[in-house]
Design an enzyme around this catalytic site. Structure first.
Site, PDB file in Angstrom:
ATOM      1  N   GLU A  84      -3.089   3.160  -4.457  1.00 57.07           N
ATOM      2  CA  GLU A  84      -3.199   4.590  -4.097  1.00 57.07           C
ATOM      3  C   GLU A  84      -3.146   5.460  -5.357  1.00 57.07           C
ATOM      4  O   GLU A  84      -2.210   5.370  -6.152  1.00 57.07           O
ATOM      5  CB  GLU A  84      -2.079   4.969  -3.124  1.00 57.07           C
ATOM      6  CG  GLU A  84      -2.275   6.363  -2.548  1.00 57.07           C
ATOM      7  CD  GLU A  84      -1.232   6.700  -1.494  1.00 57.07           C
ATOM      8  OE1 GLU A  84      -0.841   5.805  -0.723  1.00 57.07           O
ATOM      9  OE2 GLU A  84      -0.825   7.874  -1.448  1.00 57.07           O
ATOM     10  N   LYS A 279       7.340   6.722   4.175  1.00 54.61           N
ATOM     11  CA  LYS A 279       6.154   6.040   3.628  1.00 54.61           C
ATOM     12  C   LYS A 279       6.015   6.393   2.142  1.00 54.61           C
ATOM     13  O   LYS A 279       5.674   5.552   1.315  1.00 54.61           O
ATOM     14  CB  LYS A 279       4.912   6.459   4.435  1.00 54.61           C
ATOM     15  CG  LYS A 279       3.642   5.715   4.080  1.00 54.61           C
ATOM     16  CD  LYS A 279       2.856   6.339   2.946  1.00 54.61           C
ATOM     17  CE  LYS A 279       1.557   5.597   2.712  1.00 54.61           C
ATOM     18  NZ  LYS A 279       0.835   6.058   1.528  1.00 54.61           N
ATOM     19  N   ASP A 295       9.120  -9.983  -1.659  1.00 59.40           N
ATOM     20  CA  ASP A 295       8.489  -9.974  -0.337  1.00 59.40           C
ATOM     21  C   ASP A 295       8.484  -8.544   0.221  1.00 59.40           C
ATOM     22  O   ASP A 295       9.478  -8.088   0.790  1.00 59.40           O
ATOM     23  CB  ASP A 295       9.288 -10.931   0.564  1.00 59.40           C
ATOM     24  CG  ASP A 295       8.700 -11.064   1.949  1.00 59.40           C
ATOM     25  OD1 ASP A 295       7.877 -10.219   2.338  1.00 59.40           O
ATOM     26  OD2 ASP A 295       9.085 -12.012   2.646  1.00 59.40           O
ATOM     27  N   HIS A 392      -3.075  14.878  -5.678  1.00 58.18           N
ATOM     28  CA  HIS A 392      -3.665  13.708  -5.036  1.00 58.18           C
ATOM     29  C   HIS A 392      -5.175  13.672  -5.267  1.00 58.18           C
ATOM     30  O   HIS A 392      -5.736  12.664  -5.680  1.00 58.18           O
ATOM     31  CB  HIS A 392      -3.345  13.775  -3.542  1.00 58.18           C
ATOM     32  CG  HIS A 392      -3.660  12.531  -2.802  1.00 58.18           C
ATOM     33  ND1 HIS A 392      -2.857  11.419  -2.871  1.00 58.18           N
ATOM     34  CD2 HIS A 392      -4.684  12.214  -1.996  1.00 58.18           C
ATOM     35  CE1 HIS A 392      -3.378  10.470  -2.138  1.00 58.18           C
ATOM     36  NE2 HIS A 392      -4.493  10.922  -1.589  1.00 58.18           N
TER      37      HIS A 392
HETATM   38  C1  MEV Z   1       1.217   9.734   0.556  1.00 59.47           C
HETATM   39  O1  MEV Z   1       0.932   8.387   0.297  1.00 59.47           O
HETATM   40  C2  MEV Z   1       2.706   9.932   0.686  1.00 59.47           C
HETATM   41  C3  MEV Z   1       3.135  11.312   1.123  1.00 59.47           C
HETATM   42  O2  MEV Z   1       2.499  11.678   2.329  1.00 59.47           O
HETATM   43  C4  MEV Z   1       4.634  11.273   1.310  1.00 59.47           C
HETATM   44  C5  MEV Z   1       5.227  12.513   1.922  1.00 59.47           C
HETATM   45  O3  MEV Z   1       4.557  13.228   2.666  1.00 59.47           O
HETATM   46  O4  MEV Z   1       6.440  12.731   1.684  1.00 59.47           O
HETATM   47  C6  MEV Z   1       2.762  12.341   0.091  1.00 59.47           C
END
Ligand code: MEV
Length: 450
Positions: A84, A279, A295, A392
């Site tokens: 990513e 995430k 793992d 991003h």
């Molecule tokens: C993207 O991979 C992860 C985010 O969505 C985490 C978040 O929103 O805190 C940017």
């Protein structure tokens, strides 16, 4: 549809040939691709092939580093394996921010791992409980040989417990075993013990003539470690005076703090947000877990179960501001190893561990947790200030340009053009189209005006 038999006995080249012919419209091209991703050194390739069954080739992922991670006073460069775009950049940015504010602090809170023999027995629970001291002696004696090396290192079985769960099924019991596995993740160690316990448990009951005859047999359903390790826990934290929090011109320390705390509170209470929030933490954690040959499926499964430990899925990080001091922390269970498994087999895993100054497992837990915390700080900071898309999409721009087959010159020009604009696949496509209408001279003069 005909089932293929004997596939696993084919050589790697035969497997590629078979797969290419059977599944691809252009078999030669497919076979060429699968061969091209193999390692040029046949010994290294063989090593990779032997990790799994039916290996055809390798699947590349970027291996990057995030420098300037000051953790418990030591400056680490962190190896990260991730596809990513913005993850490594975000980790590095956060590391640099906290480097100037005292760095990260982390400590292992506990290291207990657990496994169960799940069994069914129709006898009286008290009869089994009374026999637990004798059974425990027999189980420990039977596994003496298995644990010898681990005991030398200070590990082994720490507790054996009988758990009755008739509410799941009448006569359902667990032999719950706790282990200390030192620098190993310990899955094989634990599972070998459990399978040995299961055999012993069965014969213990069969041999006990003081039990009613009908109770002298039990059914072992399964013996397996649990990847839920809430007591293999690490805490990572950062703190600084509130007045040192904001580093942008667009908001004050207090504005930033208020929004940051609100974002954490929302992730604590709202599962839809909590999943995305966590995430983001796992973006950093998985990348280091992968780079160090651990793992990541086990780490993921456990982290999310832990996030829901009180019955509701919640944020894994927490934040507070007390007496002018901001504090942000992450508690996460991480069952990691620095010996065994891939750690001595995969050349890049060995390199990652060396880059991390050959940590023992507890130290690796601390490092990984700090990367998760850093990742989350970066994400939430962007979310409550500039928004996430700016950073991003800046990183993603290169992916878009590669998909559109841009030349190096076109990439440079497009990056400059989109510096202060909203990036989207369509906008980049349209810009490239326009650019390609211009002459090479015009493009060159824009990049190097003199
Ligand atoms: C993207 O991979 C992860 C985010 O969505 C985490 C978040 O929103 O805190 C940017």
């Amino acid at each position: 549809m005909k089932k293929s038999t004997g596939f696993s006995r084919l050589s790697r080249d035969e497997k590629i040939d078979f797969i290419a012919r059977r599944h691809f419209s252009r078999p030669e091209e497919a076979a060429r691709l699968l061969h091209a991703y193999q390692h040029s050194d046949p010994d290294v390739q063989k090593q990779h092939d032997e990790f799994i069954e039916n290996s055809l080739t390798n699947f590349y992922m970027p291996y990057g580093v995030a420098p300037n991670f000051l953790i418990n006073g030591v400056n680490y460069t962190i190896p990260m394996v991730i596809e990513e775009s913005s993850v490594v950049a975000a980790a590095a940015k956060s590391a640099s921010f906290w480097f100037d504010r005292g760095g990260f602090h982390a400590r292992v809170l506990s290291t207990r791992k657990i496994g169960h023999v799940h069994f069914l027995w129709n006898g009286c629970e008290a009869d089994l409980r009374d026999r637990m001291p004798a059974l425990e002696g027999r189980l420990r004696a039977a596994t003496e040989g298995l644990g010898a090396q681990m005991r030398v290192r200070g590990g082994g079985i720490t507790e054996l417990e009988l758990v009755a769960k008739p509410e799941i099924e009448p006569g359902y019991y667990q032999l719950k075993a706790s282990f200390e596995t030192c620098d190993a993740m310990g899955a094989n160690f634990i599972n070998s013990h459990l399978e040995c316990f299961a055999r012993e448990l069965r014969s213990f009951v069969e041999d006990d003539h003081s039990l009613p005859e009908a109770d002298r047999s039990l059914t072992v359903v399964m013996s397996i470690l649990s990847n839920y390790t809430p007591e293999c826990l690490v805490r990572a934290e950062v703190s600084c005076p509130v007045e040192a929090l904001a580093d942008g011109d667009d908001y004050t320390n207090e504005q930033f703090l208020a929004k940051f705390l609100q974002a954490i509170q929302i992730a604590r209470e709202e599962p839809y947000r909590a999943v995305t929030h966590n995430k983001g933490i796992m973006n950093g954690i998985d990348a280091v877990v992968l780079a160090t040959g651990n793992d990541f499926r086990a780490v993921e499964a456990c982290a999310h179960a832990y996030a829901a430990r009180d019955g509701q899925y919640r944020s894994l990080t927490q934040a507070e501001a007390v007496d002018g001091q901001f504090r942000f922390w992450l508690d996460i269970p991480l069952a990691l190893g620095t010996v065994g498994g891939l750690t001595s087999l995969h050349p890049l895993v060995r390199a990652s561990l060396e880059m991390l100054q050959n940590p023992y497992a507890g130290r690796l837990m601390e490092i990984v947790a700090c990367v998760g915390l850093a990742q989350n700080f970066s994400a939430v900071k962007s979310l409550v200030t500039t928004g996430i898309q700016k950073g991003h999409m800046k990183m993603h721009l290169l992916n878009i340009l590669n998909q559109l087959g841009a030349t190096e010159m076109e990439k440079e020009r497009t990056k400059t053009y989109f510096n202060d604009k909203v990036i989207s696949f369509q906008a980049v496509g349209e810009y490239l189209k326009k650019l390609r209408g211009q002459s090479a001279v015009q493009i060159l003069s824009h990049i190097h005006p003199n």
